[in-house]
Design a protein around this motif. Structure first.
Motif, PDB file in Angstrom:
ATOM      1  N   LYS A   1      41.812  38.372  48.664  1.00 28.81           N
ATOM      2  CA  LYS A   1      41.671  39.459  47.683  1.00 28.81           C
ATOM      3  C   LYS A   1      40.286  40.103  47.730  1.00 28.81           C
ATOM      4  O   LYS A   1      39.931  40.890  46.858  1.00 28.81           O
ATOM      5  N   ILE A   2      39.484  39.723  48.729  1.00 27.32           N
ATOM      6  CA  ILE A   2      38.170  40.319  48.937  1.00 27.32           C
ATOM      7  C   ILE A   2      38.272  41.204  50.168  1.00 27.32           C
ATOM      8  O   ILE A   2      38.802  40.777  51.206  1.00 27.32           O
ATOM      9  N   HIS A   3      37.773  42.446  50.076  1.00 24.75           N
ATOM     10  CA  HIS A   3      37.995  43.437  51.123  1.00 24.75           C
ATOM     11  C   HIS A   3      37.617  42.917  52.511  1.00 24.75           C
ATOM     12  O   HIS A   3      38.374  43.066  53.471  1.00 24.75           O
TER      13      HIS A   3
ATOM     14  N   ASP B   1      38.196  52.996  50.012  1.00 18.63           N
ATOM     15  CA  ASP B   1      39.422  53.116  49.211  1.00 18.63           C
ATOM     16  C   ASP B   1      39.146  53.768  47.853  1.00 18.63           C
ATOM     17  O   ASP B   1      39.686  53.345  46.817  1.00 18.63           O
ATOM     18  N   GLY B   2      38.262  54.776  47.859  1.00 22.36           N
ATOM     19  CA  GLY B   2      37.989  55.535  46.645  1.00 22.36           C
ATOM     20  C   GLY B   2      37.063  54.854  45.662  1.00 22.36           C
ATOM     21  O   GLY B   2      36.928  55.318  44.528  1.00 22.36           O
ATOM     22  N   MET B   3      36.415  53.754  46.082  1.00 25.20           N
ATOM     23  CA  MET B   3      35.514  53.061  45.149  1.00 25.20           C
ATOM     24  C   MET B   3      34.163  52.823  45.817  1.00 25.20           C
ATOM     25  O   MET B   3      34.041  52.836  47.043  1.00 25.20           O
ATOM     26  N   ASP B   4      33.147  52.607  44.967  1.00 28.32           N
ATOM     27  CA  ASP B   4      31.809  52.331  45.487  1.00 28.32           C
ATOM     28  C   ASP B   4      31.807  50.994  46.216  1.00 28.32           C
ATOM     29  O   ASP B   4      32.499  50.040  45.832  1.00 28.32           O
ATOM     30  N   ALA B   5      31.002  50.929  47.290  1.00 26.02           N
ATOM     31  CA  ALA B   5      30.878  49.698  48.059  1.00 26.02           C
ATOM     32  C   ALA B   5      29.466  49.606  48.601  1.00 26.02           C
ATOM     33  O   ALA B   5      28.866  50.610  48.995  1.00 26.02           O
ATOM     34  N   TYR B   6      28.941  48.398  48.621  1.00 24.12           N
ATOM     35  CA  TYR B   6      27.591  48.142  49.126  1.00 24.12           C
ATOM     36  C   TYR B   6      27.705  47.536  50.515  1.00 24.12           C
ATOM     37  O   TYR B   6      28.425  46.546  50.726  1.00 24.12           O
TER      38      TYR B   6
ATOM     39  N   GLN C   1      26.332  44.275  55.953  1.00 24.71           N
ATOM     40  CA  GLN C   1      25.960  44.449  57.355  1.00 24.71           C
ATOM     41  C   GLN C   1      26.950  45.451  57.931  1.00 24.71           C
ATOM     42  O   GLN C   1      27.951  45.773  57.290  1.00 24.71           O
ATOM     43  N   ASP C   2      26.705  45.945  59.123  1.00 22.42           N
ATOM     44  CA  ASP C   2      27.591  46.939  59.714  1.00 22.42           C
ATOM     45  C   ASP C   2      29.039  46.469  59.671  1.00 22.42           C
ATOM     46  O   ASP C   2      29.385  45.416  60.214  1.00 22.42           O
ATOM     47  N   GLY C   3      29.871  47.260  58.983  1.00 18.68           N
ATOM     48  CA  GLY C   3      31.292  46.956  58.925  1.00 18.68           C
ATOM     49  C   GLY C   3      31.686  45.962  57.855  1.00 18.68           C
ATOM     50  O   GLY C   3      32.882  45.707  57.649  1.00 18.68           O
ATOM     51  N   VAL C   4      30.731  45.356  57.172  1.00 20.90           N
ATOM     52  CA  VAL C   4      31.022  44.375  56.131  1.00 20.90           C
ATOM     53  C   VAL C   4      30.462  44.884  54.813  1.00 20.90           C
ATOM     54  O   VAL C   4      29.260  45.131  54.691  1.00 20.90           O
ATOM     55  N   VAL C   5      31.342  45.058  53.828  1.00 23.22           N
ATOM     56  CA  VAL C   5      30.941  45.644  52.554  1.00 23.22           C
ATOM     57  C   VAL C   5      31.397  44.771  51.390  1.00 23.22           C
ATOM     58  O   VAL C   5      32.282  43.926  51.534  1.00 23.22           O
ATOM     59  N   LEU C   6      30.777  45.011  50.254  1.00 19.48           N
ATOM     60  CA  LEU C   6      31.215  44.451  48.972  1.00 19.48           C
ATOM     61  C   LEU C   6      31.646  45.614  48.109  1.00 19.48           C
ATOM     62  O   LEU C   6      30.844  46.501  47.817  1.00 19.48           O
ATOM     63  N   THR C   7      32.917  45.635  47.696  1.00 15.75           N
ATOM     64  CA  THR C   7      33.430  46.747  46.907  1.00 15.75           C
ATOM     65  C   THR C   7      33.385  46.433  45.419  1.00 15.75           C
ATOM     66  O   THR C   7      33.225  45.273  45.009  1.00 15.75           O
ATOM     67  N   ALA C   8      33.566  47.483  44.621  1.00 14.52           N
ATOM     68  CA  ALA C   8      33.619  47.303  43.168  1.00 14.52           C
ATOM     69  C   ALA C   8      34.780  46.379  42.791  1.00 14.52           C
ATOM     70  O   ALA C   8      34.674  45.565  41.860  1.00 14.52           O
TER      71      ALA C   8
END
Length: 505
Positions: free
Chosen positions: A293-295, A366-371, A374-381
């Motif tokens: 369930k984590i992007h 996917d329409g939400m903020d993400a931090y 590293q390249d290609g790896v994000v943490l979304t809202a």
């Protein structure tokens, strides 16, 4: 056309299937399926394969013509096999024994000398049932909807493979093993034994079988034809034999000081008490800390961000294997959230503040903020929200167990963290986000695969097996969802402040 031919890479094999079959169904039949954490509902996006060179979701793509399916490269997952050592007193009744810990995600097998208790060999694998869903509810629903015994067959075959592998490592014929002890959560217990798991999904969420069992192993494991399976008892619907095994390994009823034991996986089982009284509960922590369930979530394998910190105005990440990050595992997720909280990128309420952090680290997914970690790896809202839900469930369980026992959480002397996630997480991060009361940080001790250790003890000793029965029978169970105060407590813990107990609690 009655059948079509599917060529599978990188395995280099070809197989026939009927048109109209989904790629996931076909791969499940061939025991080659990628992870399908959502059970093939098209929600998680993690069952991707290449179909004739084009990336598709295997659960949502139908095979209609001759084609080539290319499977993703599977990184070897680091499976925790060691844990706290109990007092091993073999009864010498069996020359060789096996001990199994059937986890929702992994399965561990130990080969032991039944005379001395010595460990001869260990092996492990990902639970083959993960192809049908990452969590127990998805798997139970599969059984209920299909009436299939497929999940029982999958786990039996997987355990059979582990049996042969450990016996080969140990240099003995599998037929020389005369007893195997099995532990797992209540759902794994029922699916292993072929017991209808429906009762676990409807109030009051109770098991069909509580008691300990000894049954013939014939037709289940490739050991002696006269072999016995020793199966530990369950406590409640989502507090199973694996928790009982942890109690055995820790000698819970001999603890003089107030102790909290937590096993955080797709479920969060916990026990609070001492030698006089112990209460167990289960929290619906969800599979966030196992990467589901984590992007960009993944298990603890090469390429996973496993730790992180905020340093000199930027996020510094540690990656398993030291290469390029391809995802983030549970311990890394906890650290990243803590670091971004400290930097103000995430607020106490869980909102992501795009005015904070490095400007070039922000993106939209996917329409939400993400931090960008590293390249290609994000943490979304949405990822942050999943962490909030999981940590709130765990913390609410701790608070409500303490209330039922009539104690304050800061009076807990020892916190024992069982399981892989508990073994690798940074206690400071767990306390900083309020998942565990901050006052307990210095009292946290990882105890590894305590369920496996308890299984080993019960495999070599009937006395330990009887001890497991005593611990289960005398455990009180707290059904959190039935408590009037549960919802308020849960909501109170959704924020990321440290959530210290108030004086009037």
């Amino acid at each position: 056309m009655d059948t079509i031919t599917v060529h599978i890479l990188p395995n280099g094999i070809s197989a026939e299937c009927r048109p109209g079959t989904t790629v996931l169904e076909f791969l499940q039949e061939k025991n080659l399926s990628p992870d399908a954490p959502c059970g093939g509902k098209g929600l998680c996006g993690k069952c991707k394969v290449l179909l004739d060179g084009q990336e598709v979701l295997s659960c949502q793509t139908v095979l209609e013509k001759n084609c080539t399916v290319t499977l993703p490269q599977q990184e070897k997952t680091d499976i925790l096999t060691t844990g706290i050592s109990g007092n091993m007193e073999p009864d010498g009744k069996n020359r060789y024994v096996l001990a199994f810990d059937i986890g929702t995600t992994t399965v561990v097998c130990y080969l032991l000398d039944g005379m001395t208790g010595g460990l001869l060999a260990t092996d492990s694998m990902l639970n083959p049932q993960t192809a049908f869903g990452a969590d127990v509810i998805s798997r139970i629903q599969y059984v209920m909807e299909t009436g299939s015994h497929r999940l029982k067959t999958e786990i039996h075959q997987g355990m059979g493979k582990l049996t042969l592998r450990v016996c080969e490592k140990g240099g003995i014929p599998a037929e020389d093993v005369t007893l195997a002890c099995v532990v797992g959560n209540t759902a794994m217990h029922h699916l292993f034994l072929g017991i209808d798991p429906t009762s676990l999904t409807v109030p009051p969420y109770m098991p069909q079988v509580y008691h300990e069992m000894e049954v013939p192993s014939l037709g289940i494991l490739p050991i002696s034809p006269k072999g016995i399976l020793r199966i530990l008892p369950n406590i409640a619907g989502f507090v199973g034999a694996d928790t009982v095994a942890c109690l055995v390994a820790t000698g819970f009823d001999r603890r003089e000081e107030l102790t909290l034991m937590i096993d955080i996986g797709t479920n969060g089982e916990m026990v609070l008490g001492d030698k006089n009284r112990w209460i167990a509960c289960s929290t619906a922590a969800g599979p966030a800390f196992e990467g589901m369930k984590i992007h960009c979530g993944m298990r603890g394998a090469a390429g996973a961000i496993d730790h992180a910190k905020w340093e000199n105005g930027k996020l510094v990440c540690s990656v398993i294997g030291g290469g390029k990050a391809v995802g983030i595992c549970g311990s890394g997720l906890l650290d990243v959230v803590r670091a971004l909280l400290e930097a103000g990128v995430i607020t106490d309420t869980g909102r992501m503040d795009t005015e904070e952090g490095e400007p070039d680290c922000w993106t939209r997914v996917d329409g939400m903020d993400a931090y960008i970690l590293q390249d290609g790896v994000v943490l979304t809202a949405k990822d942050v929200r999943e962490v909030q839900l999981a940590k709130a469930a765990i913390r609410a369980g701790i608070e409500l167990l303490a209330r039922r026992l009539g104690v304050r959480t800061d009076s807990i002397s020892h916190v024992l963290l069982a399981g892989a996630f508990g073994n690798y997480l940074d206690p400071a991060s767990a306390c900083a986000i309020g998942m565990i009361p901050p006052a307990l940080q210095s009292r946290i001790v990882p105890i590894g695969n305590a369920a496996g250790e308890g299984s080993k003890l019960c495999a070599v000793s009937r006395k330990a097996f009887a001890y497991a029965e005593h611990l289960a029978e005398n455990a009180e169970f707290l059904e959190l969802a039935s408590l009037p105060e549960f919802q308020d407590c849960y909501v109170d813990q959704l924020t990321f402040d440290e959530g210290e107990e108030s004086d009037d609690d």
